[in-house]
Structures are given as C-alpha cells and as structure tokens.
Design a protein around this motif. Structure first.
Motif, PDB file in Angstrom:
ATOM      1  N   CYS A 154       0.848  -1.181   0.000  1.00 19.27           N
ATOM      2  CA  CYS A 154       0.000   0.000   0.000  1.00 19.27           C
ATOM      3  C   CYS A 154       0.883   1.231   0.000  1.00 19.27           C
ATOM      4  N   LYS A 160      -2.818   6.181   2.285  1.00 20.08           N
ATOM      5  CA  LYS A 160      -3.953   5.855   3.142  1.00 20.08           C
ATOM      6  C   LYS A 160      -5.235   6.336   2.486  1.00 20.08           C
ATOM      7  N   SER A 218       3.586  -1.439   9.259  1.00 14.34           N
ATOM      8  CA  SER A 218       2.350  -1.650   8.519  1.00 14.34           C
ATOM      9  C   SER A 218       1.284  -0.661   8.959  1.00 14.34           C
ATOM     10  N   CYS A 265      -4.335  -1.050   5.481  1.00 16.87           N
ATOM     11  CA  CYS A 265      -3.635  -1.609   4.309  1.00 16.87           C
ATOM     12  C   CYS A 265      -4.038  -3.068   4.087  1.00 16.87           C
ATOM     13  N   CYS A 298      -1.207  -5.613   4.200  1.00 10.93           N
ATOM     14  CA  CYS A 298      -0.731  -5.754   5.586  1.00 10.93           C
ATOM     15  C   CYS A 298      -1.632  -6.714   6.348  1.00 10.93           C
TER      16      CYS A 298
END
Length: 139
Positions: free
Chosen positions: A4, A7, A54, A58, A61
C-alpha cells in the motif's frame, strides 16, 4: 506483490484491528521508547528483530498479518515486532518507509535485510537466511 502506498481518506481508525497484527509472539510497538526497549532486549538475548511497519487500513498488511503471527510462533529465537506507521508517523518516516508493509531485519540494532511488500515466500526465505546466519555466527 502486495503493498500500500497511500492511506484511504475517510477510513475510521479501529484500534481493535491491532489484535490481528500483534497476535502470537508479535510485539506491538506504540512508542519510540518501547522500540528502544525491545531492541535492547533483543541485543541482550542475542535475538534478531523482524520489524513489520504496517497500517491497519492496508489490505496487503492485513493479508500477511496472520502469516507473520504464525512465523512468530514457529521461530521463538527471533523477535517479531509490528509498528503502525500511522501511530508512529515521525518514527516511521525516520526509517524511510515508502510502502506498507515493510519488514526490517535487525541484528544488534543494525539493519541486515529488508523486504517491501506482502510477499510470503520471500519473507519466509529471508527469515530462513537470518536463522542460518545466526547459526553460523554461533559456531
């Protein structure tokens, strides 16, 4: 390879999600002091640290978290940590995290390897290499 980069805005923070990230023998690092304490503990005990940077939002994750926890139970001679990049933003930036998850392999506080992305076979391979090198160091 899953990773990722940004956000998703508008996602609500759900601290309950930490449970899946820090299950098994995985230690959740929530402060810089906690990080320092874990590293000195690992150095004292002669353990290599695997730090998973992480984020709860994600997908990759979350996908690799159960595998990471499983590895922590299989390899008690290693110290498995997870750092939430959103909770420790400044600290994570100091590690130059460009994508999540990013795994750092540390021996005596020094980086010996790194893996970017949720690549299970590669993570397993690097852990095996770290374990092998630790055995050779002890001989």
């Amino acid at each position: 390879m899953g990773l990722c980069l940004t956000k998703n805005q508008g996602d609500e923070d759900d601290s309950e999600q930490h449970v899946e990230f820090a299950a098994g023998n995985v230690g959740l690092v929530t402060t810089k002091e906690g990080w320092e304490q874990k590293l000195s503990e690992a150095s004292r005990d002669g353990k290599t640290v695997i730090a998973n940077f992480s984020a709860t939002w994600c997908g990759p994750c979350r996908m690799i978290a159960p595998f990471y926890c499983e590895l922590s139970e299989k390899h008690p001679s290693l110290m498995f940590l997870v750092v939430d990049v959103d909770e420790l933003t400044e600290f994570s930036s100091s590690w130059d995290i460009k994508a999540t998850p990013t795994f750092f392999f540390l021996r005596d506080g020094q980086q010996v390897d790194k893996l970017v992305g949720a690549n299970k076979p590669e993570l397993q391979k690097k852990i095996t290499a770290v374990l092998d090198s630790a055995v050779h160091c002890q001989k």
